[in-house]
Write a protein that holds these residues in place. Structure first.
Motif, PDB file in Angstrom:
ATOM      1  N   ALA A  84       0.851  -1.184   0.000  1.00 26.86           N
ATOM      2  CA  ALA A  84       0.000   0.000   0.000  1.00 26.86           C
ATOM      3  C   ALA A  84       0.890   1.239   0.000  1.00 26.86           C
ATOM      4  N   GLY A  85       0.282   2.407   0.032  1.00 26.18           N
ATOM      5  CA  GLY A  85       1.044   3.637   0.179  1.00 26.18           C
ATOM      6  C   GLY A  85       1.063   4.437  -1.106  1.00 26.18           C
ATOM      7  N   SER A  86       1.514   5.680  -0.967  1.00 26.73           N
ATOM      8  CA  SER A  86       1.605   6.569  -2.122  1.00 26.73           C
ATOM      9  C   SER A  86       2.681   6.052  -3.073  1.00 26.73           C
ATOM     10  N   ALA A  87       2.636   6.521  -4.308  1.00 25.35           N
ATOM     11  CA  ALA A  87       3.657   6.116  -5.285  1.00 25.35           C
ATOM     12  C   ALA A  87       5.041   6.567  -4.815  1.00 25.35           C
ATOM     13  N   ALA A  88       5.133   7.740  -4.172  1.00 28.75           N
ATOM     14  CA  ALA A  88       6.436   8.208  -3.684  1.00 28.75           C
ATOM     15  C   ALA A  88       6.968   7.267  -2.610  1.00 28.75           C
ATOM     16  N   ASP A  89       6.065   6.784  -1.731  1.00 24.42           N
ATOM     17  CA  ASP A  89       6.497   5.843  -0.695  1.00 24.42           C
ATOM     18  C   ASP A  89       6.924   4.513  -1.316  1.00 24.42           C
ATOM     19  N   ARG A  90       6.209   4.088  -2.365  1.00 20.16           N
ATOM     20  CA  ARG A  90       6.602   2.843  -3.026  1.00 20.16           C
ATOM     21  C   ARG A  90       7.943   3.016  -3.749  1.00 20.16           C
ATOM     22  N   LEU A  91       8.156   4.199  -4.320  1.00 21.11           N
ATOM     23  CA  LEU A  91       9.458   4.458  -4.955  1.00 21.11           C
ATOM     24  C   LEU A  91      10.572   4.423  -3.905  1.00 21.11           C
ATOM     25  N   ASP A  92      10.304   5.005  -2.760  1.00 24.63           N
ATOM     26  CA  ASP A  92      11.236   4.956  -1.633  1.00 24.63           C
ATOM     27  C   ASP A  92      11.610   3.494  -1.345  1.00 24.63           C
ATOM     28  N   ARG A  93      10.590   2.611  -1.294  1.00 25.14           N
ATOM     29  CA  ARG A  93      10.853   1.195  -1.025  1.00 25.14           C
ATOM     30  C   ARG A  93      11.650   0.536  -2.135  1.00 25.14           C
ATOM     31  N   VAL A  94      11.373   0.932  -3.373  1.00 27.57           N
ATOM     32  CA  VAL A  94      12.105   0.358  -4.511  1.00 27.57           C
ATOM     33  C   VAL A  94      13.585   0.746  -4.437  1.00 27.57           C
ATOM     34  N   LEU A  95      13.851   2.013  -4.134  1.00 31.15           N
ATOM     35  CA  LEU A  95      15.246   2.460  -4.055  1.00 31.15           C
ATOM     36  C   LEU A  95      15.977   1.712  -2.941  1.00 31.15           C
ATOM     37  N   ARG A  96      15.324   1.595  -1.780  1.00 31.22           N
ATOM     38  CA  ARG A  96      15.949   0.872  -0.664  1.00 31.22           C
ATOM     39  C   ARG A  96      16.165  -0.599  -1.026  1.00 31.22           C
ATOM     40  N   VAL A 188      20.940   6.986   0.258  1.00 29.94           N
ATOM     41  CA  VAL A 188      20.462   7.165  -1.124  1.00 29.94           C
ATOM     42  C   VAL A 188      19.119   7.881  -1.132  1.00 29.94           C
ATOM     43  N   VAL A 189      18.214   7.449  -0.261  1.00 26.27           N
ATOM     44  CA  VAL A 189      16.894   8.084  -0.199  1.00 26.27           C
ATOM     45  C   VAL A 189      17.029   9.541   0.268  1.00 26.27           C
ATOM     46  N   ALA A 190      17.947   9.759   1.203  1.00 28.50           N
ATOM     47  CA  ALA A 190      18.156  11.126   1.703  1.00 28.50           C
ATOM     48  C   ALA A 190      18.607  12.041   0.574  1.00 28.50           C
ATOM     49  N   VAL A 191      19.551  11.561  -0.235  1.00 26.92           N
ATOM     50  CA  VAL A 191      20.029  12.391  -1.336  1.00 26.92           C
ATOM     51  C   VAL A 191      18.938  12.556  -2.385  1.00 26.92           C
ATOM     52  N   ALA A 192      18.353  11.438  -2.815  1.00 32.03           N
ATOM     53  CA  ALA A 192      17.530  11.459  -4.022  1.00 32.03           C
ATOM     54  C   ALA A 192      16.131  12.003  -3.775  1.00 32.03           C
ATOM     55  N   LEU A 193      15.519  11.598  -2.700  1.00 29.80           N
ATOM     56  CA  LEU A 193      14.126  12.007  -2.493  1.00 29.80           C
ATOM     57  C   LEU A 193      14.021  13.257  -1.640  1.00 29.80           C
ATOM     58  N   ASP A 194      14.839  13.345  -0.604  1.00 27.70           N
ATOM     59  CA  ASP A 194      14.686  14.477   0.308  1.00 27.70           C
ATOM     60  C   ASP A 194      15.645  15.628   0.020  1.00 27.70           C
ATOM     61  N   GLY A 195      16.767  15.315  -0.647  1.00 28.42           N
ATOM     62  CA  GLY A 195      17.693  16.380  -1.011  1.00 28.42           C
ATOM     63  C   GLY A 195      18.659  16.691   0.109  1.00 28.42           C
TER      64      GLY A 195
END
Lengths: 205, 205
Positions: A84-96, A188-195
């Motif tokens: 479940a979750g937003s597409a951004a959250d699912r992308l977060d999971r994919v990157l991890r 990776v998530v810190a750089v890519a999604l949160d900046g």
């Protein structure tokens, strides 16, 4: 399988996965083309016919190795699509998940990233990589549409930059270092999604 | 140099930079080791001795090509150090400058990124790459200290992820496509420094 069974089968020390591991290390070290079945037999201290008992050809070894890396990466997407979750959250999971696969299967992913499409096996692997990239790109598009990711960058460029960053980890990551997979995934998530930039006016640390 | 002078010198069509360009393309296509001076002479439709008029050896051609890529990248850092602004703003300029160098000198940077340290020339190039990385890492550290970049990630990891992303551009970028260097630099900075995620509660687009 007990050690005893292994001995009775006359190939002590290596099952199929064991041969695969040594072969992948050799392919990464010398290049696939430069690694003959004879070189593999030397490394494994097995006869060539003992290797042929497990794999019909060098191509089949490569196929199996690439399938292992690709299957793991595709597994990350499959799991995420079921979540479940937003597409951004699912992308977060994919990157991890991709970082975890890369760290857990470093030699296999390294081999995959060097494939240039010289043989039928390599071309099939490249086609699966493209299909993977397309699924990630669709997820980025979904996140842009739902408004959870900035939408001023072409989705294909986003996907390439994200996986360019992730894939580059094979160039320097060494197991047992200070960064484990989970920590690296956070980075990776810190750089890519949160900046990296702290917004102007934010409290100083 | 006028065309006439070129003709009088007996090597119509190629000056040193022209030879360098053809050689770099051949090195990228066949690999440095597999590209002999004979192969280069064939490609250039020159005699080997005409090439030796410009370069004393194949190694010198490689050295010059790598120096061109490295010099341009170092130039970006030099310019940035002379500029005013916060460390985060200077890092922003470094990232944009590196993307510009990569796009402008795609074959030269591609060659540089494939260097593995097999010869003295390659080892010198790797040492210059490490020195470049160290200067960028110091800039990241400065930005963390001044509070303009988040400081919960190891500065060396930040540097590697940033340049992993930037360097991966050589894998897919083709000149004349829809993204020019400036646009691509905006995209890289958007991902790396500002992040893709729209903060929760931000207005939907």
């Amino acid at each position: 399988m007990s050690p005893n069974t292994t001995l009775r089968r006359g190939r002590p020390g290596y099952d199929q996965q064991g041969i695969l591991e040594v072969a992948v290390a050799a392919f990464n070290e010398y290049g696939y083309d430069a690694t003959s079945m004879g070189v593999l037999a030397d490394r494994l201290k097995l006869s060539k016919s003992a290797i042929y008992h497990h794999f019909s050809s060098k191509d089949e070894i490569l196929d199996r190795a690439l399938d292992q890396a690709l299957g793991s990466l595709e597994g990350v997407l499959d799991e995420t699509e079921a979540a479940a979750g937003s597409a951004a959250d699912r992308l977060d999971r994919v990157l991890r998940g991709a970082v975890r696969v890369l760290v857990d299967q470093l030699p296999y992913v390294t081999l995959l990233l060097r494939v240039r499409g010289n043989t039928e096996v390599e071309r099939r692997a490249l086609a699966r990589r493209r299909a993977f990239d397309k699924r990630v790109t669709a997820l980025v598009a979904e996140a842009q549409t739902e408004g959870s990711l900035r939408s001023d960058i072409d989705v294909r460029i986003v996907e390439r930059l994200l996986f360019g960053m992730i894939n580059s980890i094979v160039e320097w990551y060494r197991p047992g270092g200070r960064e484990d997979a989970a920590r690296l995934a956070d980075d990776v998530v810190a750089v890519a999604l949160d900046g990296l930039r702290v917004p102007a006016g934010a409290p100083r640390p």
